[in-house]
Design an enzyme around this catalytic site. Structure first.
Site, PDB file in Angstrom:
ATOM      1  N   LYS A  13       0.689  -1.298   0.089  1.00  0.00           N
ATOM      2  CA  LYS A  13      -0.159  -0.016  -0.028  1.00  0.00           C
ATOM      3  C   LYS A  13       0.808   1.429  -0.046  1.00  0.00           C
ATOM      4  O   LYS A  13       0.547   2.243  -0.895  1.00  0.00           O
ATOM      5  CB  LYS A  13      -1.025  -0.058   1.259  1.00  0.00           C
ATOM      6  CG  LYS A  13      -1.948  -1.106   1.117  1.00  0.00           C
ATOM      7  CD  LYS A  13      -2.828  -1.023   2.537  1.00  0.00           C
ATOM      8  CE  LYS A  13      -1.982  -1.114   3.864  1.00  0.00           C
ATOM      9  NZ  LYS A  13      -1.360  -2.510   4.123  1.00  0.00           N
ATOM     10  N   ARG A  88      -9.692   1.326   8.254  1.00  0.00           N
ATOM     11  CA  ARG A  88      -9.345  -0.084   8.550  1.00  0.00           C
ATOM     12  C   ARG A  88     -10.118  -0.666   9.434  1.00  0.00           C
ATOM     13  O   ARG A  88     -10.177  -2.022   9.663  1.00  0.00           O
ATOM     14  CB  ARG A  88      -8.102   0.188   9.451  1.00  0.00           C
ATOM     15  CG  ARG A  88      -6.814  -0.373   8.784  1.00  0.00           C
ATOM     16  CD  ARG A  88      -5.877  -0.064   9.861  1.00  0.00           C
ATOM     17  NE  ARG A  88      -4.653  -0.803   9.633  1.00  0.00           N
ATOM     18  CZ  ARG A  88      -3.402  -0.393   9.195  1.00  0.00           C
ATOM     19  NH1 ARG A  88      -3.473   0.750   8.495  1.00  0.00           N
ATOM     20  NH2 ARG A  88      -2.605  -1.287   9.036  1.00  0.00           N
ATOM     21  N   ARG A 127      11.701  -5.830   4.958  1.00  0.00           N
ATOM     22  CA  ARG A 127      11.674  -4.401   4.868  1.00  0.00           C
ATOM     23  C   ARG A 127      12.502  -3.415   5.632  1.00  0.00           C
ATOM     24  O   ARG A 127      12.786  -3.888   6.885  1.00  0.00           O
ATOM     25  CB  ARG A 127      10.025  -3.972   5.146  1.00  0.00           C
ATOM     26  CG  ARG A 127       9.875  -2.387   5.107  1.00  0.00           C
ATOM     27  CD  ARG A 127       8.616  -1.962   5.538  1.00  0.00           C
ATOM     28  NE  ARG A 127       7.564  -2.620   6.134  1.00  0.00           N
ATOM     29  CZ  ARG A 127       6.483  -2.735   6.106  1.00  0.00           C
ATOM     30  NH1 ARG A 127       5.804  -1.682   5.512  1.00  0.00           N
ATOM     31  NH2 ARG A 127       5.825  -3.577   7.075  1.00  0.00           N
ATOM     32  N   ARG A 160      11.287  -1.969  11.086  1.00  0.00           N
ATOM     33  CA  ARG A 160      10.091  -1.345  11.823  1.00  0.00           C
ATOM     34  C   ARG A 160      10.154  -2.526  13.148  1.00  0.00           C
ATOM     35  O   ARG A 160      10.064  -3.505  12.725  1.00  0.00           O
ATOM     36  CB  ARG A 160       8.871  -1.165  10.992  1.00  0.00           C
ATOM     37  CG  ARG A 160       8.537   0.107  10.415  1.00  0.00           C
ATOM     38  CD  ARG A 160       7.514   0.062   9.370  1.00  0.00           C
ATOM     39  NE  ARG A 160       6.326  -0.349   9.872  1.00  0.00           N
ATOM     40  CZ  ARG A 160       5.345  -0.363   8.908  1.00  0.00           C
ATOM     41  NH1 ARG A 160       5.262   0.229   7.940  1.00  0.00           N
ATOM     42  NH2 ARG A 160       4.235  -1.189   9.331  1.00  0.00           N
ATOM     43  N   ARG A 171      -0.481  -8.663  13.176  1.00  0.00           N
ATOM     44  CA  ARG A 171      -1.238  -7.522  12.543  1.00  0.00           C
ATOM     45  C   ARG A 171      -2.006  -8.238  11.428  1.00  0.00           C
ATOM     46  O   ARG A 171      -2.995  -7.884  11.138  1.00  0.00           O
ATOM     47  CB  ARG A 171       0.092  -6.816  11.886  1.00  0.00           C
ATOM     48  CG  ARG A 171       0.540  -6.038  12.816  1.00  0.00           C
ATOM     49  CD  ARG A 171       1.863  -5.219  12.399  1.00  0.00           C
ATOM     50  NE  ARG A 171       1.777  -4.648  11.093  1.00  0.00           N
ATOM     51  CZ  ARG A 171       3.033  -4.570  10.341  1.00  0.00           C
ATOM     52  NH1 ARG A 171       3.984  -5.086  10.390  1.00  0.00           N
ATOM     53  NH2 ARG A 171       2.667  -4.020   9.175  1.00  0.00           N
TER      54      ARG A 171
HETATM   55  P1  AP5 Z   1       4.796  -1.734   1.906  1.00  0.00           P
HETATM   56  O1  AP5 Z   1       4.452  -0.762   0.546  1.00  0.00           O
HETATM   57  O2  AP5 Z   1       5.593  -0.955   2.987  1.00  0.00           O
HETATM   58  O3  AP5 Z   1       3.517  -2.426   2.347  1.00  0.00           O
HETATM   59  P2  AP5 Z   1       2.293  -1.914   3.242  1.00  0.00           P
HETATM   60  O4  AP5 Z   1       0.995  -2.503   2.708  1.00  0.00           O
HETATM   61  O5  AP5 Z   1       2.358  -0.338   3.100  1.00  0.00           O
HETATM   62  O6  AP5 Z   1       2.762  -2.370   4.545  1.00  0.00           O
HETATM   63  P3  AP5 Z   1       2.433  -1.929   6.046  1.00  0.00           P
HETATM   64  O7  AP5 Z   1       3.108  -3.059   6.755  1.00  0.00           O
HETATM   65  O8  AP5 Z   1       3.231  -0.578   6.042  1.00  0.00           O
HETATM   66  O9  AP5 Z   1       0.891  -1.688   6.285  1.00  0.00           O
HETATM   67  P4  AP5 Z   1       0.330  -1.796   7.509  1.00  0.00           P
HETATM   68  O10 AP5 Z   1      -0.926  -1.621   6.845  1.00  0.00           O
HETATM   69  O11 AP5 Z   1       0.353  -2.839   8.299  1.00  0.00           O
HETATM   70  O12 AP5 Z   1       1.161  -0.668   8.224  1.00  0.00           O
HETATM   71  P5  AP5 Z   1       0.738   0.730   8.403  1.00  0.00           P
HETATM   72  O13 AP5 Z   1       1.925   1.623   8.503  1.00  0.00           O
HETATM   73  O14 AP5 Z   1      -0.449   1.210   7.834  1.00  0.00           O
HETATM   74  O15 AP5 Z   1       5.637  -2.790   1.365  1.00  0.00           O
HETATM   75  C1  AP5 Z   1       6.103  -4.026   2.332  1.00  0.00           C
HETATM   76  C2  AP5 Z   1       7.668  -4.259   1.725  1.00  0.00           C
HETATM   77  O16 AP5 Z   1       7.488  -5.019   0.365  1.00  0.00           O
HETATM   78  C3  AP5 Z   1       8.656  -3.130   1.343  1.00  0.00           C
HETATM   79  O17 AP5 Z   1       9.665  -3.467   1.926  1.00  0.00           O
HETATM   80  C4  AP5 Z   1       8.448  -2.851  -0.044  1.00  0.00           C
HETATM   81  O18 AP5 Z   1       9.871  -2.277  -0.294  1.00  0.00           O
HETATM   82  C5  AP5 Z   1       8.118  -4.239  -0.701  1.00  0.00           C
HETATM   83  N1  AP5 Z   1       7.463  -4.298  -1.668  1.00  0.00           N
HETATM   84  C6  AP5 Z   1       6.316  -3.627  -1.838  1.00  0.00           C
HETATM   85  N2  AP5 Z   1       5.636  -3.719  -3.025  1.00  0.00           N
HETATM   86  C7  AP5 Z   1       6.678  -4.916  -3.678  1.00  0.00           C
HETATM   87  C8  AP5 Z   1       6.344  -5.565  -4.768  1.00  0.00           C
HETATM   88  N3  AP5 Z   1       5.386  -5.267  -5.774  1.00  0.00           N
HETATM   89  N4  AP5 Z   1       7.278  -6.586  -4.848  1.00  0.00           N
HETATM   90  C9  AP5 Z   1       8.413  -6.637  -4.057  1.00  0.00           C
HETATM   91  N5  AP5 Z   1       8.507  -5.977  -2.898  1.00  0.00           N
HETATM   92  C10 AP5 Z   1       7.245  -5.167  -2.705  1.00  0.00           C
HETATM   93  O19 AP5 Z   1       0.199   0.629  10.113  1.00  0.00           O
HETATM   94  C11 AP5 Z   1       0.845   0.380  11.086  1.00  0.00           C
HETATM   95  C12 AP5 Z   1       0.218   0.594  12.554  1.00  0.00           C
HETATM   96  O20 AP5 Z   1      -0.396   2.027  12.870  1.00  0.00           O
HETATM   97  C13 AP5 Z   1      -0.728  -0.617  12.328  1.00  0.00           C
HETATM   98  O21 AP5 Z   1      -0.538  -1.716  12.801  1.00  0.00           O
HETATM   99  C14 AP5 Z   1      -1.902   0.385  13.534  1.00  0.00           C
HETATM  100  O22 AP5 Z   1      -1.332   0.002  14.901  1.00  0.00           O
HETATM  101  C15 AP5 Z   1      -1.499   1.610  13.276  1.00  0.00           C
HETATM  102  N6  AP5 Z   1      -2.503   2.492  12.410  1.00  0.00           N
HETATM  103  C16 AP5 Z   1      -2.595   2.916  11.112  1.00  0.00           C
HETATM  104  N7  AP5 Z   1      -3.403   3.196  10.406  1.00  0.00           N
HETATM  105  C17 AP5 Z   1      -4.452   2.873  11.421  1.00  0.00           C
HETATM  106  C18 AP5 Z   1      -5.853   2.794  11.317  1.00  0.00           C
HETATM  107  N8  AP5 Z   1      -6.583   3.410  10.215  1.00  0.00           N
HETATM  108  N9  AP5 Z   1      -6.749   2.453  12.279  1.00  0.00           N
HETATM  109  C19 AP5 Z   1      -5.984   2.080  13.494  1.00  0.00           C
HETATM  110  N10 AP5 Z   1      -4.618   1.918  13.644  1.00  0.00           N
HETATM  111  C20 AP5 Z   1      -3.925   2.098  12.515  1.00  0.00           C
END
Ligand code: AP5
Length: 222
Positions: A13, A88, A127, A160, A171
């Site tokens: 994402k 979410r 990552r 991270r 998660r």
């Molecule tokens: P990446 O692009 O970082 O993936 P992502 O889907 O953004 O993964 P996240 O782990 O950041 O998502 P998340 O939803 O768990 O975390 P968030 O930060 O929103 O890609 C992942 C890896 O793969 C990278 O190394 C990248 O280089 C690689 N990659 C990407 N695409 C690729 C491809 N096509 N091929 C190969 N490699 C690839 O949330 C973190 C925390 O914040 C949550 O757990 C929660 O506690 C809190 N939080 C955030 N939003 C909310 C909400 N709305 N409500 C409540 N709590 C929230």
């Protein structure tokens, strides 16, 4: 262009939202990045968010809704936005609908990125993020030019805290229970486009652009 990116942790994402936002000329709004910045700055919001993030749980809806409402009210979001990591939960999706309705707006599309669980775990494990500017790398798929250093600012690359294996599985479980129901919520509203997130970064971007154009009844990229 008002687009939401849905998908489990590690689906890509953040990676795709940055590329799409640059293509469409709109801000990339990531609740995860907003919380990580608040944690780094040690603000009251950061202290609260950190408790949940460390455990791999969701920050309470009311808190997240407040953060997003304030962000979307800023002028730079007037032409649109790419939302990454929000909504979410069903209450968050309803809150977003309310925020947009107040201004006579609605979403253009909700992109659901699907990726196998094996690949999600691989992506999270490899990552690395820049401790200074937040840029995203992967040890295998997107390595930095110099090991351990950010290509953009030279900052140190770190794992991270919530990418440790145990937290990643929590998660994923939270995603299945609380976020996966949003797929049906948006399907019922005719907004959902499903995209295979398992290809290369470039392939996935093209597939999203094509799917969103298809949903909007347009041809070619925009
Ligand atoms: P990446 O692009 O970082 O993936 P992502 O889907 O953004 O993964 P996240 O782990 O950041 O998502 P998340 O939803 O768990 O975390 P968030 O930060 O929103 O890609 C992942 C890896 O793969 C990278 O190394 C990248 O280089 C690689 N990659 C990407 N695409 C690729 C491809 N096509 N091929 C190969 N490699 C690839 O949330 C973190 C925390 O914040 C949550 O757990 C929660 O506690 C809190 N939080 C955030 N939003 C909310 C909400 N709305 N409500 C409540 N709590 C929230």
């Amino acid at each position: 262009m008002r687009v939401v990116l849905l998908g489990p942790p590690g689906a890509g994402k953040g990676t795709q939202a940055a590329r799409l936002a640059a293509t469409w000329g709109v801000p990339h709004v990531s609740t995860g990045d907003a919380f990580r910045q608040a944690v780094a700055e040690g603000t009251p919001l950061g202290k609260l968010a950190q408790e949940y993030m460390q455990r791999g749980e969701l920050v309470p809806d009311q808190v997240v809704n407040g953060v997003v409402a304030a962000r979307l009210a800023r002028d730079d979001c007037a032409p649109g936005f790419v939302l990454d990591g929000y909504p979410r939960t069903l209450p968050q999706a309803e809150a977003l609908e309310g925020m947009l309705e107040e201004r006579g707006l609605r979403l253009d599309a909700v992109v659901d990125l699907t990726v196998s669980e094996e690949e999600l775990v691989r992506r999270a494990a490899g990552r690395r993020v820049c401790s200074r500017c937040g840029a995203n790398y992967h040890l295998e798929f997107r390595p930095p030019r110099h090991a351990g250093r950010c290509d953009l600012c030279g900052g140190e690359l770190v794992q991270r805290e919530d990418d440790r294996a145990e937290t990643v599985s929590r998660r994923l479980a939270v995603y299945r229970r609380q976020t996966a129901p949003l797929v049906e919520f948006y399907r019922e509203r005719g907004l959902l486009v499903e995209v295979d997130g398992g290809g290369t970064v470039e392939e996935v971007t093209l597939a999203i652009l094509e799917a969103v154009d298809g949903r909007l009844g347009r041809k070619g990229g925009s």
